[in-house]
Enzyme design. Sequence first.
Site, PDB file in Angstrom:
ATOM      1  N   SER A  75       0.919  -1.076  -0.115  1.00  0.00           N
ATOM      2  CA  SER A  75       0.000   0.033   0.040  1.00  0.00           C
ATOM      3  C   SER A  75       0.850   1.342   0.074  1.00  0.00           C
ATOM      4  CB  SER A  75      -0.958   0.022   1.093  1.00  0.00           C
ATOM      5  OG  SER A  75      -1.480   1.289   1.596  1.00  0.00           O
TER       6      SER A  75
ATOM      7  N   TYR B  29      -2.043  -1.070  10.479  1.00  0.00           N
ATOM      8  CA  TYR B  29      -1.926  -1.262   8.962  1.00  0.00           C
ATOM      9  C   TYR B  29      -0.801  -0.579   8.327  1.00  0.00           C
ATOM     10  CZ  TYR B  29      -4.020  -0.943   4.267  1.00  0.00           C
ATOM     11  OH  TYR B  29      -4.234  -1.181   2.733  1.00  0.00           O
TER      12      TYR B  29
HETATM   13  P1  NAD Z   1     -11.327  -6.087   0.158  1.00  0.00           P
HETATM   14  O1  NAD Z   1     -11.986  -5.822   1.519  1.00  0.00           O
HETATM   15  O2  NAD Z   1     -12.240  -5.917  -1.113  1.00  0.00           O
HETATM   16  O3  NAD Z   1     -10.844  -7.829  -0.139  1.00  0.00           O
HETATM   17  C1  NAD Z   1     -10.086  -8.067   0.843  1.00  0.00           C
HETATM   18  C2  NAD Z   1     -10.102  -9.698   0.418  1.00  0.00           C
HETATM   19  O4  NAD Z   1      -9.361 -10.377   1.558  1.00  0.00           O
HETATM   20  C3  NAD Z   1     -11.313 -10.417   0.411  1.00  0.00           C
HETATM   21  O5  NAD Z   1     -11.454 -11.315  -0.552  1.00  0.00           O
HETATM   22  C4  NAD Z   1     -11.628 -10.896   1.691  1.00  0.00           C
HETATM   23  O6  NAD Z   1     -12.532 -12.204   1.787  1.00  0.00           O
HETATM   24  C5  NAD Z   1     -10.214 -11.243   2.024  1.00  0.00           C
HETATM   25  N1  NAD Z   1      -9.863 -11.771   3.466  1.00  0.00           N
HETATM   26  C6  NAD Z   1     -10.199 -10.942   4.538  1.00  0.00           C
HETATM   27  N2  NAD Z   1      -9.450 -11.349   5.633  1.00  0.00           N
HETATM   28  C7  NAD Z   1      -9.116 -12.751   5.156  1.00  0.00           C
HETATM   29  C8  NAD Z   1      -8.626 -13.812   5.994  1.00  0.00           C
HETATM   30  N3  NAD Z   1      -8.665 -13.809   7.292  1.00  0.00           N
HETATM   31  N4  NAD Z   1      -8.107 -14.622   5.249  1.00  0.00           N
HETATM   32  C9  NAD Z   1      -8.615 -15.067   3.890  1.00  0.00           C
HETATM   33  N5  NAD Z   1      -9.092 -13.736   3.158  1.00  0.00           N
HETATM   34  C10 NAD Z   1      -9.554 -12.925   3.704  1.00  0.00           C
HETATM   35  O7  NAD Z   1     -10.203  -5.195   0.133  1.00  0.00           O
HETATM   36  P2  NAD Z   1      -9.176  -4.553  -0.997  1.00  0.00           P
HETATM   37  O8  NAD Z   1      -9.206  -3.155  -0.916  1.00  0.00           O
HETATM   38  O9  NAD Z   1      -9.520  -5.342  -2.320  1.00  0.00           O
HETATM   39  O10 NAD Z   1      -7.656  -5.004  -0.254  1.00  0.00           O
HETATM   40  C11 NAD Z   1      -6.988  -6.140  -0.953  1.00  0.00           C
HETATM   41  C12 NAD Z   1      -5.566  -5.739  -0.597  1.00  0.00           C
HETATM   42  O11 NAD Z   1      -5.218  -4.220  -1.211  1.00  0.00           O
HETATM   43  C13 NAD Z   1      -5.279  -5.516   0.908  1.00  0.00           C
HETATM   44  O12 NAD Z   1      -4.060  -6.169   1.487  1.00  0.00           O
HETATM   45  C14 NAD Z   1      -5.260  -3.958   1.309  1.00  0.00           C
HETATM   46  O13 NAD Z   1      -4.540  -3.585   2.408  1.00  0.00           O
HETATM   47  C15 NAD Z   1      -4.624  -3.366   0.030  1.00  0.00           C
HETATM   48  N6  NAD Z   1      -4.702  -2.067  -0.421  1.00  0.00           N
HETATM   49  C16 NAD Z   1      -6.070  -1.725  -0.631  1.00  0.00           C
HETATM   50  C17 NAD Z   1      -6.268  -0.328  -1.028  1.00  0.00           C
HETATM   51  C18 NAD Z   1      -7.579   0.206  -1.239  1.00  0.00           C
HETATM   52  O14 NAD Z   1      -7.667   1.474  -1.419  1.00  0.00           O
HETATM   53  N7  NAD Z   1      -8.516  -0.294  -1.375  1.00  0.00           N
HETATM   54  C19 NAD Z   1      -5.087   0.699  -1.096  1.00  0.00           C
HETATM   55  C20 NAD Z   1      -4.057   0.052  -0.688  1.00  0.00           C
HETATM   56  C21 NAD Z   1      -3.982  -1.293  -0.414  1.00  0.00           C
END
Ligand code: NAD
Length: 257
Positions: A139, A152
């Site tokens: 991130s 985080y």
């Molecule tokens: P999201 O909530 O849409 O998806 C998260 C996924 O992780 C889902 O499939 C969920 O079922 C799964 N998950 C959660 N807990 C779990 C567990 N204990 N075991 C297995 N699976 C689990 O979130 P997202 O925004 O798509 O985030 C995905 C990644 O990208 C994360 O690592 C997040 O930190 C990172 N990220 C997101 C953003 C953003 O703006 N959305 C920005 C930077 C980084």
Amino acid sequence: MLLKGKTALVTGSTSGIGLGIALSLARQGANIVLNGFGDIETPKAQVAALGVRVGYHGADMSKAADIEAMMAYVDAEFGGCGILVNNAGIQHVAPVESFPTERWDAIIAINLSSAFHTTRLALPGMQARGWGRILNIASVHGLVASAQKSAYVAAKHGLVGFTKAVALETATSPVTVNAICPGWVLTPLVQKQVDARAAADGVDNEEAKRRLLMEKQPSLQFTTPEQLGELAVFLCSDAASNVRGQSWALDGGWTAQ
Ligand code: NAD
């Protein structure tokens, strides 16, 4: 069809960024192993519609034993994974003095330690088969901090450091290890923060999104899961075979400030 015949394991790929990356890799011919919670059938059908093989394992990424079972499943059913995308992640927003200790432990386990477990288990097979790509979805919070996100930010900085260490250990091998650092992406994880902002400021959903972007992301546009998927495809390509240990931001200028 850059990745035909390869298998990609994408953790946390039932929604958001993980699903976007899984679909981009599948468009290049990679078989996909999905992981995560919630609706499984829709993402499975979306991937299968691209004509590749799709598997699923419901490992809870906070549990080392579950991760070991998932990696054994990938070995048994797909002959191991050539592409490992460590994407599963959760968020919790609170000041450090009132941060729930259970949330701290969960964030460190899911956002950081899970990548250690999948990597240690996937790497020997990649080396033996002579090709591998490990992509850690960190991130902008792996590069800079924001208030109220101590767990985080700690986990994502840890993931960036882990990426560099493993990239050095594998530097002369056909396995590359890199991180991707998204800025704001409008997924369920971020929609919760938009909802909180709308409630706190007494504004509607659109205004809350505008305010979140205004604070951090100069482009005033969300990064999309599709853009992140295309970056993942590039990092899996031969052109990227000497990109090692990098943390590649796709953040609309967030970390340029
Ligand atoms: P999201 O909530 O849409 O998806 C998260 C996924 O992780 C889902 O499939 C969920 O079922 C799964 N998950 C959660 N807990 C779990 C567990 N204990 N075991 C297995 N699976 C689990 O979130 P997202 O925004 O798509 O985030 C995905 C990644 O990208 C994360 O690592 C997040 O930190 C990172 N990220 C997101 C953003 C953003 O703006 N959305 C920005 C930077 C980084």
